[in-house]
Design a protein around this motif. Sequence first.
Motif, PDB file in Angstrom:
ATOM      1  N   PRO A 224       0.838  -1.154  -0.161  1.00 49.20           N
ATOM      2  CA  PRO A 224       0.077   0.056  -0.075  1.00 49.20           C
ATOM      3  C   PRO A 224       0.905   1.393  -0.061  1.00 49.20           C
ATOM      4  N   GLU A 225       2.136   1.081   0.348  1.00 51.79           N
ATOM      5  CA  GLU A 225       3.092   2.416   0.555  1.00 51.79           C
ATOM      6  C   GLU A 225       3.723   2.536  -0.569  1.00 51.79           C
ATOM      7  N   LYS A 226       3.297   1.733  -1.883  1.00 55.77           N
ATOM      8  CA  LYS A 226       4.015   1.587  -3.035  1.00 55.77           C
ATOM      9  C   LYS A 226       5.333   1.405  -3.048  1.00 55.77           C
ATOM     10  N   LEU A 245      12.879  -5.992   6.047  1.00 53.79           N
ATOM     11  CA  LEU A 245      13.769  -5.329   5.504  1.00 53.79           C
ATOM     12  C   LEU A 245      13.679  -3.643   6.127  1.00 53.79           C
ATOM     13  N   PRO A 246      14.411  -2.924   6.092  1.00 47.45           N
ATOM     14  CA  PRO A 246      13.825  -1.518   6.580  1.00 47.45           C
ATOM     15  C   PRO A 246      13.182  -0.882   5.604  1.00 47.45           C
ATOM     16  N   LYS A 247      12.462   0.029   6.189  1.00 48.13           N
ATOM     17  CA  LYS A 247      11.212   0.820   5.270  1.00 48.13           C
ATOM     18  C   LYS A 247      12.086   1.532   4.087  1.00 48.13           C
ATOM     19  N   GLY A 248      11.508   1.634   3.075  1.00 48.21           N
ATOM     20  CA  GLY A 248      11.980   2.407   1.992  1.00 48.21           C
ATOM     21  C   GLY A 248      13.062   1.411   1.269  1.00 48.21           C
ATOM     22  N   VAL A 249      13.199   0.322   1.662  1.00 50.22           N
ATOM     23  CA  VAL A 249      14.101  -0.736   0.635  1.00 50.22           C
ATOM     24  C   VAL A 249      13.126  -1.656   0.127  1.00 50.22           C
ATOM     25  N   ASN A 250      13.529  -1.892  -1.327  1.00 47.93           N
ATOM     26  CA  ASN A 250      12.640  -2.579  -2.202  1.00 47.93           C
ATOM     27  C   ASN A 250      13.207  -4.112  -2.210  1.00 47.93           C
ATOM     28  N   SER A 251      12.563  -5.129  -2.453  1.00 44.61           N
ATOM     29  CA  SER A 251      13.188  -6.311  -2.662  1.00 44.61           C
ATOM     30  C   SER A 251      12.310  -7.307  -3.629  1.00 44.61           C
ATOM     31  N   THR A 267      17.092  -3.498  -3.143  1.00 43.06           N
ATOM     32  CA  THR A 267      17.647  -2.158  -3.880  1.00 43.06           C
ATOM     33  C   THR A 267      17.104  -1.046  -2.884  1.00 43.06           C
ATOM     34  N   SER A 268      17.823   0.051  -2.838  1.00 44.17           N
ATOM     35  CA  SER A 268      17.667   1.235  -2.250  1.00 44.17           C
ATOM     36  C   SER A 268      18.076   2.393  -2.810  1.00 44.17           C
ATOM     37  N   GLU A 269      17.309   3.434  -2.911  1.00 42.06           N
ATOM     38  CA  GLU A 269      17.525   4.269  -3.960  1.00 42.06           C
ATOM     39  C   GLU A 269      19.125   4.984  -3.672  1.00 42.06           C
ATOM     40  N   GLY A 270      20.171   5.033  -4.644  1.00 35.72           N
ATOM     41  CA  GLY A 270      21.265   5.655  -4.692  1.00 35.72           C
ATOM     42  C   GLY A 270      22.281   4.655  -4.274  1.00 35.72           C
ATOM     43  N   PHE A 271      21.811   3.295  -4.015  1.00 36.20           N
ATOM     44  CA  PHE A 271      22.923   2.237  -3.684  1.00 36.20           C
ATOM     45  C   PHE A 271      22.906   1.209  -4.745  1.00 36.20           C
ATOM     46  N   GLN A 272      23.977   0.561  -4.788  1.00 38.41           N
ATOM     47  CA  GLN A 272      24.127  -0.924  -5.735  1.00 38.41           C
ATOM     48  C   GLN A 272      23.163  -1.678  -5.332  1.00 38.41           C
ATOM     49  N   ARG A 336      22.200  -3.657   7.157  1.00 37.89           N
ATOM     50  CA  ARG A 336      21.992  -4.762   8.455  1.00 37.89           C
ATOM     51  C   ARG A 336      21.481  -4.117   9.677  1.00 37.89           C
ATOM     52  N   VAL A 337      21.922  -2.867   9.814  1.00 41.48           N
ATOM     53  CA  VAL A 337      21.434  -2.349  11.072  1.00 41.48           C
ATOM     54  C   VAL A 337      19.791  -1.850  10.724  1.00 41.48           C
ATOM     55  N   GLY A 338      19.496  -1.639   9.725  1.00 41.39           N
ATOM     56  CA  GLY A 338      18.016  -1.420   9.350  1.00 41.39           C
ATOM     57  C   GLY A 338      17.156  -2.533   9.497  1.00 41.39           C
ATOM     58  N   ILE A 339      17.938  -3.581   9.095  1.00 40.74           N
ATOM     59  CA  ILE A 339      17.011  -4.777   9.206  1.00 40.74           C
ATOM     60  C   ILE A 339      16.893  -5.225  10.785  1.00 40.74           C
ATOM     61  N   ALA A 340      17.869  -4.976  11.534  1.00 39.09           N
ATOM     62  CA  ALA A 340      17.918  -5.481  12.974  1.00 39.09           C
ATOM     63  C   ALA A 340      16.737  -4.555  13.791  1.00 39.09           C
ATOM     64  N   ILE A 341      16.729  -3.205  13.105  1.00 38.32           N
ATOM     65  CA  ILE A 341      15.793  -2.598  13.801  1.00 38.32           C
ATOM     66  C   ILE A 341      14.254  -2.932  13.185  1.00 38.32           C
ATOM     67  N   GLY A 342      14.284  -3.273  12.060  1.00 36.03           N
ATOM     68  CA  GLY A 342      13.075  -3.763  11.607  1.00 36.03           C
ATOM     69  C   GLY A 342      12.645  -5.121  12.169  1.00 36.03           C
TER      70      GLY A 342
END
Length: 373
Positions: A224-226, A245-251, A267-272, A336-342
Motif C-alpha cells: 500500500p506504501e508503493k 527489511l528496513p522501510k524504504g528498501v525494495n526487494s 535495492t535502495s535509492e542511490g545504492f548498488q 543490516r542495522v536497518g534490518i535489525a531495527i525492523g
Amino acid sequence: MRYIALAAALFTLSAGAATGRPGFGELPGESSQAYDANRSGQVVGMIESEDGRRRAVLFEYGKVTELGTLGGSDSEARAINAAGMITGAAQNREGRWRAFVYETRKGMTDLGTLGGGGASAVAINASGQVVGHSDLPNGDFHAFVTEDGVMKDLGTLGGKTSFAAGINTAGAVVGTAQNPEGFRRAFVAPAGKAMQEVPGLGGRISMATAINDAGLVAGAAETPEKRWHAFIWDGTRTIDIGALLPKGVNSFATSINAAGHVAGTVTSEGFQPLTFVYKDGKLSVHPREAGLYLTNKINDSGLVVGSRFTGKRLAAYAVDETAPVKTTSLVDWAIRVGIAIGVVVTAWRIRRRTNGPMFPLSQVKVIAIRFTR
C-alpha cells in the motif's frame, strides 16, 4: 554430491575473480550474464559484444559453448534442466525473436508462436516443458506452456496480456497477467487448469517469478506504501519477505529452489543492488563485495548465479547461497542495522497484538534473521 557440484560450478564460473576477470571468458569490451544453473553446475547465459550483439552460451567446467541462432544474429539462453536441455530466445532469418529448445544432439529447435511474429522462452522443467510468452495475431502477447512441443495459450486474468516466468515438474506455471482493470497480477496455472491470481500484499500490482515442486511460489508485490516486497505464497498464505527489511528498501524474489530457498535482489535509492537469500525462515543479505549486481537464479545445490558489475561492464558470476562472514562495506552495515531495527519493531508490534511474549513461538521462523558479520 551437492557440495562437489557446487564447488565445481563456483570454481569454474568465478575463478576469474582472482585475476579480476569474472565472466565467461569473453573478450575485452564484451559483457556477460548468467541466467540459470542446474544441479550439475552447468550454467547458461549470454555474452554481449561491444556492438550489442548477444550470443547464447553454455558454460561447464571452464568451457564455453556458443549455441548459435535460428538464422539471425542474436540469441540468449535463459534456462537449463537437469538433463541439459536449454531454452531461451533467438532471432530467425527475418530478425524475429523466437523461443527455442536446444539439445546437444539436435541443436536449436524453433518452438513457433501463438500466431504472432515472435516469442520468448524463460524456463524449462525436468520433462522439457517450456514456458514464456508469445505474440498473438492482434499484437498482444500471452503466456504459453508447451505440451508435446506445441505451445498452449494460458490466457490472462481478464486483461489483454500475460507472460509466464516459471514451471515446476508437475507442470504448474507461474507468471504475471493483466486483470480486467489493466493491472498486472501474479498468477499460478496448475497443469491443465486455468490461471488463478496469487494474493498480493495490498498494492495494485504483483508478479510471480518462480515455483518449486512443492508448489511454493516466489515473486514480488507492491505494498500500500508503493514499495516492492519479495514474497512467498504456499497456496494458503503469503509471507512478506520484504517486511524483514528496513522501510524504504525494495526487494524482488527472482528464484526458488527445491528446498524452498529464495534468492533475489535488495535495492535502495542511490545504492548498488545487493543479493539476498531467504532460507529456513531466515533472511541474509550478501555484502556488496561478495554478492551480485543482478541476481537471477538459485539452483538446488545452493548456487546463486547472475552478474557482477565490474565498473564498466556486467560479467557472469556465481556465489554460494550462504553469505560470507566478513564485510567491510559501510553501506552493507547500514542495511543490516536497518534490518535489525525492523526485526525489533516487528516483534514489538506482534507483542502488542497478541499481548504475549516478545517473540511468540509461532512467529519466530518468520522474523528470524541471520546476520553476516
